[in-house]
Design a protein around this motif. Sequence first.
Motif, short mmCIF file in Angstrom:
data_model
loop_
_atom_site.label_atom_id
_atom_site.label_comp_id
_atom_site.label_asym_id
_atom_site.label_seq_id
_atom_site.Cartn_x
_atom_site.Cartn_y
_atom_site.Cartn_z
N CYS A 166 0.90 -1.25 -0.05
CA CYS A 166 -0.04 -0.15 0.02
C CYS A 166 0.86 1.21 0.06
O CYS A 166 0.65 2.36 -0.62
N SER A 167 2.02 1.18 0.87
CA SER A 167 2.92 2.49 0.86
C SER A 167 3.49 2.75 -0.67
O SER A 167 3.68 3.67 -1.02
N LYS A 168 3.74 1.65 -1.13
CA LYS A 168 4.31 1.76 -2.58
C LYS A 168 3.24 2.20 -3.60
O LYS A 168 3.79 2.96 -4.43
N LEU A 169 2.30 1.82 -3.28
CA LEU A 169 1.18 2.26 -4.18
C LEU A 169 0.92 3.87 -4.23
O LEU A 169 0.87 4.32 -5.15
N ARG A 170 0.75 4.30 -2.86
CA ARG A 170 0.54 5.63 -2.55
C ARG A 170 1.88 6.44 -3.26
O ARG A 170 1.89 7.69 -3.63
N PHE A 171 2.98 5.98 -2.85
CA PHE A 171 4.12 6.73 -3.31
C PHE A 171 4.09 6.97 -4.89
O PHE A 171 4.52 7.73 -5.35
N ALA A 172 3.87 5.40 -5.71
CA ALA A 172 4.07 5.41 -6.95
C ALA A 172 3.11 6.66 -7.73
O ALA A 172 3.04 7.29 -8.44
N ARG A 173 1.66 6.49 -7.00
CA ARG A 173 0.75 7.64 -7.61
C ARG A 173 1.02 8.91 -7.22
O ARG A 173 0.80 9.99 -7.90
N LYS A 174 1.49 9.26 -5.78
CA LYS A 174 1.95 10.70 -5.64
C LYS A 174 3.07 11.34 -6.46
O LYS A 174 3.03 12.31 -6.88
N THR A 175 4.29 10.31 -6.73
CA THR A 175 5.36 11.07 -7.32
C THR A 175 5.25 10.62 -8.93
O THR A 175 6.09 11.22 -9.64
N LYS A 176 4.24 9.77 -9.44
CA LYS A 176 4.15 9.61 -11.05
C LYS A 176 5.49 8.72 -11.21
O LYS A 176 5.80 9.09 -12.48
N LYS A 177 6.22 8.41 -10.28
CA LYS A 177 7.49 7.59 -10.82
C LYS A 177 6.89 6.19 -11.28
O LYS A 177 6.02 5.47 -11.00
N THR A 178 7.75 5.57 -12.41
CA THR A 178 7.69 4.37 -12.86
C THR A 178 8.32 3.32 -12.02
O THR A 178 9.62 3.61 -11.65
N THR A 179 7.62 2.77 -11.54
CA THR A 179 8.36 1.58 -10.66
C THR A 179 7.82 0.04 -11.09
O THR A 179 7.01 -0.19 -11.90
N ARG A 180 8.37 -0.97 -10.39
CA ARG A 180 8.08 -2.28 -10.62
C ARG A 180 6.69 -2.51 -10.48
O ARG A 180 5.92 -3.54 -11.20
N LEU A 181 5.72 -1.71 -9.86
CA LEU A 181 4.41 -1.82 -9.67
C LEU A 181 3.66 -1.58 -11.07
O LEU A 181 2.61 -2.26 -11.24
N ASN A 182 4.16 -0.73 -11.84
CA ASN A 182 3.62 -0.50 -13.19
C ASN A 182 2.25 0.09 -12.70
O ASN A 182 1.20 -0.40 -13.14
N LEU A 183 2.03 1.11 -12.08
CA LEU A 183 0.76 1.79 -11.65
C LEU A 183 0.04 2.39 -12.85
O LEU A 183 -0.09 3.52 -12.92
N THR A 184 -0.86 1.72 -13.58
CA THR A 184 -1.43 2.06 -14.47
C THR A 184 -2.80 2.52 -14.28
O THR A 184 -3.32 2.38 -13.10
N ASP A 185 -3.33 3.17 -15.10
CA ASP A 185 -4.74 3.99 -14.93
C ASP A 185 -5.83 2.69 -14.86
O ASP A 185 -6.72 3.14 -13.83
N ALA A 186 -5.73 1.42 -15.18
CA ALA A 186 -6.68 0.53 -14.90
C ALA A 186 -6.49 0.14 -13.61
O ALA A 186 -7.34 -0.36 -12.82
N LYS A 187 -5.28 0.03 -13.27
CA LYS A 187 -4.99 -0.42 -11.77
C LYS A 187 -5.46 0.59 -10.78
O LYS A 187 -6.02 0.07 -9.60
N ILE A 188 -5.08 1.87 -11.12
CA ILE A 188 -5.55 3.06 -10.30
C ILE A 188 -7.29 2.85 -10.15
O ILE A 188 -8.07 2.71 -9.02
N ALA A 189 -7.86 2.73 -11.16
CA ALA A 189 -9.34 2.45 -11.41
C ALA A 189 -10.04 1.15 -10.39
O ALA A 189 -10.85 1.30 -9.66
N ALA A 190 -9.12 -0.01 -10.38
CA ALA A 190 -9.44 -1.06 -9.94
C ALA A 190 -9.49 -0.72 -8.41
O ALA A 190 -10.27 -1.16 -7.70
N LEU A 191 -8.13 -0.08 -7.85
CA LEU A 191 -8.34 0.58 -6.43
C LEU A 191 -9.11 1.42 -5.89
O LEU A 191 -9.78 1.24 -4.83
N ASP A 192 -9.28 2.31 -7.01
CA ASP A 192 -10.51 3.21 -6.48
C ASP A 192 -12.07 2.47 -6.58
O ASP A 192 -12.69 2.99 -5.65
N SER A 193 -12.09 1.52 -7.10
CA SER A 193 -13.51 0.77 -7.19
C SER A 193 -13.70 -0.02 -6.00
O SER A 193 -14.82 -0.23 -5.42
#
Length: 85
Positions: A52-79
Motif C-alpha cells: 500500500c505504501s508503494k502504491l501511494r508513493f507511485a501515484r503521488k510521485t508519478k514515478k515508474t516502478t515495478r508496480l507499473n501503476l496504470t490507469d486501469a490499476k488505479i481504477a480497480a483500486l478506486d472501485s
Amino acid sequence: TDERVRALDEIGFPWGGMKTFEERLDELRKYKRLHGHMNVRWADDISLAAFCSKLRFARKTKKTTRLNLTDAKIAALDSIGFDWF
C-alpha cells in the motif's frame, strides 16, 4: 541444505516470488471486510502495508516502478475504496 529449506518453510518463506496485482487486490478486499477500511496497519500485515505504501508513493510521485501503476490499476483500486492518502 534441506535443513535450511525446512526452517524457511516453518516461518512461511514465500518461495513463489512476488504476488500478482490481482492477488494483492483480493488481499485488500479481505482486509477491508475484516477491518472495515483499507488503511493497512504495519502490525496487521507488514507485506500488505508495504504494498500500500508503494502504491501511494507511485501515484503521488508519478514515478515508474515495478508496480507499473496504470490507469486501469488505479481504477480497480478506486472501485474497492482504496485509501490513497
